[in-house]
Write a protein that holds these residues in place. Sequence first.
Motif, PDB file in Angstrom:
ATOM      1  N   TRP A  87      -2.833   1.243  -5.350  1.00 61.82           N
ATOM      2  CA  TRP A  87      -3.988   1.844  -6.065  1.00 61.82           C
ATOM      3  C   TRP A  87      -4.208   1.506  -7.377  1.00 61.82           C
ATOM      4  CZ3 TRP A  87       0.656   4.799  -5.309  1.00 61.82           C
ATOM      5  CH2 TRP A  87       1.100   5.490  -6.627  1.00 61.82           C
ATOM      6  N   GLU A 103     -15.695  -5.417  -0.419  1.00 63.95           N
ATOM      7  CA  GLU A 103     -14.972  -4.384   0.387  1.00 63.95           C
ATOM      8  C   GLU A 103     -13.498  -4.282  -0.360  1.00 63.95           C
ATOM      9  OE1 GLU A 103     -16.708  -6.262   2.204  1.00 63.95           O
ATOM     10  OE2 GLU A 103     -17.962  -5.085   3.454  1.00 63.95           O
ATOM     11  N   HIS A 104     -13.146  -5.417  -0.655  1.00 64.59           N
ATOM     12  CA  HIS A 104     -11.839  -5.686  -1.407  1.00 64.59           C
ATOM     13  C   HIS A 104     -12.017  -5.635  -2.832  1.00 64.59           C
ATOM     14  CE1 HIS A 104      -9.639  -5.516   2.431  1.00 64.59           C
ATOM     15  NE2 HIS A 104     -10.135  -6.545   2.920  1.00 64.59           N
ATOM     16  N   TRP A 124       2.395   0.247   4.545  1.00 63.25           N
ATOM     17  CA  TRP A 124       2.114  -1.067   4.964  1.00 63.25           C
ATOM     18  C   TRP A 124       2.296  -1.893   3.645  1.00 63.25           C
ATOM     19  CZ3 TRP A 124      -1.898  -3.215   2.275  1.00 63.25           C
ATOM     20  CH2 TRP A 124      -2.908  -2.473   2.086  1.00 63.25           C
ATOM     21  N   ALA A 153      -7.095  -1.819  -9.273  1.00 64.63           N
ATOM     22  CA  ALA A 153      -8.617  -1.170  -9.152  1.00 64.63           C
ATOM     23  C   ALA A 153      -9.552  -2.480  -8.672  1.00 64.63           C
ATOM     24  CB  ALA A 153      -9.007  -0.780 -10.695  1.00 64.63           C
ATOM     25  N   CYS A 162       0.689  -1.168  -0.077  1.00 59.40           N
ATOM     26  CA  CYS A 162      -0.212  -0.173  -0.010  1.00 59.40           C
ATOM     27  C   CYS A 162       1.153   1.483  -0.223  1.00 59.40           C
ATOM     28  CB  CYS A 162      -0.861   0.036   1.288  1.00 59.40           C
ATOM     29  SG  CYS A 162      -1.873   1.428   1.258  1.00 59.40           S
TER      30      CYS A 162
HETATM   31  N1  LIG Z   1     -12.248   0.826  -7.755  1.00 60.44           N
HETATM   32  C1  LIG Z   1     -11.452   1.331  -6.907  1.00 60.44           C
HETATM   33  N2  LIG Z   1     -10.330   0.758  -6.879  1.00 60.44           N
HETATM   34  C2  LIG Z   1      -9.236   1.124  -5.971  1.00 60.44           C
HETATM   35  C3  LIG Z   1      -9.593   2.091  -5.119  1.00 60.44           C
HETATM   36  C4  LIG Z   1     -10.860   2.922  -5.116  1.00 60.44           C
HETATM   37  O1  LIG Z   1     -10.899   3.881  -4.595  1.00 60.44           O
HETATM   38  N3  LIG Z   1     -11.854   2.431  -6.010  1.00 60.44           N
HETATM   39  N4  LIG Z   1      -8.550   2.484  -4.009  1.00 60.44           N
HETATM   40  C5  LIG Z   1      -7.306   1.782  -4.380  1.00 60.44           C
HETATM   41  C6  LIG Z   1      -6.371   2.060  -3.346  1.00 60.44           C
HETATM   42  S1  LIG Z   1      -5.935   3.853  -3.088  1.00 60.44           S
HETATM   43  C7  LIG Z   1      -6.069   1.331  -2.448  1.00 60.44           C
HETATM   44  S2  LIG Z   1      -4.824   1.328  -1.316  1.00 60.44           S
HETATM   45  C8  LIG Z   1      -6.492  -0.230  -2.521  1.00 60.44           C
HETATM   46  C9  LIG Z   1      -7.197  -0.810  -1.370  1.00 60.44           C
HETATM   47  O2  LIG Z   1      -7.403  -2.015  -1.507  1.00 60.44           O
HETATM   48  P1  LIG Z   1      -8.155  -3.053  -0.429  1.00 60.44           P
HETATM   49  O3  LIG Z   1      -9.564  -2.030   0.139  1.00 60.44           O
HETATM   50  O4  LIG Z   1      -8.316  -4.450  -0.746  1.00 60.44           O
HETATM   51  O5  LIG Z   1      -7.006  -2.982   0.707  1.00 60.44           O
HETATM   52  O6  LIG Z   1      -7.415  -0.310  -3.452  1.00 60.44           O
HETATM   53  C10 LIG Z   1      -7.383   0.475  -4.811  1.00 60.44           C
HETATM   54  N5  LIG Z   1      -8.434   0.436  -5.889  1.00 60.44           N
END
Ligand SMILES: Nc1nc2c(c(=O)[nH]1)N[C@H]1C(S)=C(S)[C@@H](COP(=O)(O)O)O[C@H]1N2
Length: 164
Positions: A124, A109-110, A47, A127, A43
């Motif tokens: 990030w 959520e993931h 982390w 997606a 991330c």
């Molecule tokens: N569609 C979508 N994908 C995304 C994001 C989001 O806001 N929307 N955030 C990104 C960011 S900033 C991170 S750190 C990770 C977080 O994944 P997690 O929620 O599985 O930890 O997803 C990424 N993918």
Amino acid sequence: MTPRLGTASWTFTVDGLVERPTIWTWDEIHALPASSYRGDIHCVTTWSKLDMHFDGVSVDTLLDGVETAAEHVVAVADHGYTTNLPLEDVTGGRAWVVDTFDGQPLEPEHGGPARLLVPHLYLWKSAKWLRELRLLSDDEPGFWETLGYHNYGDPWREQRYWGD
Ligand SMILES: Nc1nc2c(c(=O)[nH]1)N[C@H]1C(S)=C(S)[C@@H](COP(=O)(O)O)O[C@H]1N2
Ligand SMILES: [Mo]
């Protein structure tokens, strides 16, 4: 906000700089050869999560037979989140569309039902709620990249923000 996407109406599309788009339904994408990733993810807020295990389809498989002159790709999520990558970073066994984490369906959520996983770049770029890979000749910064995150995002070089 967490999109809740039913798999019955879910589709995944490869389009952009291609002769014609390829669209898979949930069942069609599961008929493709499976591929898994086991390892770490990083991330941007420093982390890392170690020894994660995801199953899905290699992006190589999705692009197999797709003729394109593209050098860039934008991953497009449901509800409009986008992130840009060089095409070579999602090919060569380095990126997956995953729908399973530790043997269980990927939680909403993931990014469930399916997300992009590009573990060699900051998360990030991976997606969540992925719906489309858009192939492009020119680079097109995505959501966070437009807001100042690094365009490439290599965790080993700590490329968090523009200028890093
Ligand atoms: N569609 C979508 N994908 C995304 C994001 C989001 O806001 N929307 N955030 C990104 C960011 S900033 C991170 S750190 C990770 C977080 O994944 P997690 O929620 O599985 O930890 O997803 C990424 N993918
Ligand atoms: Mo993030």
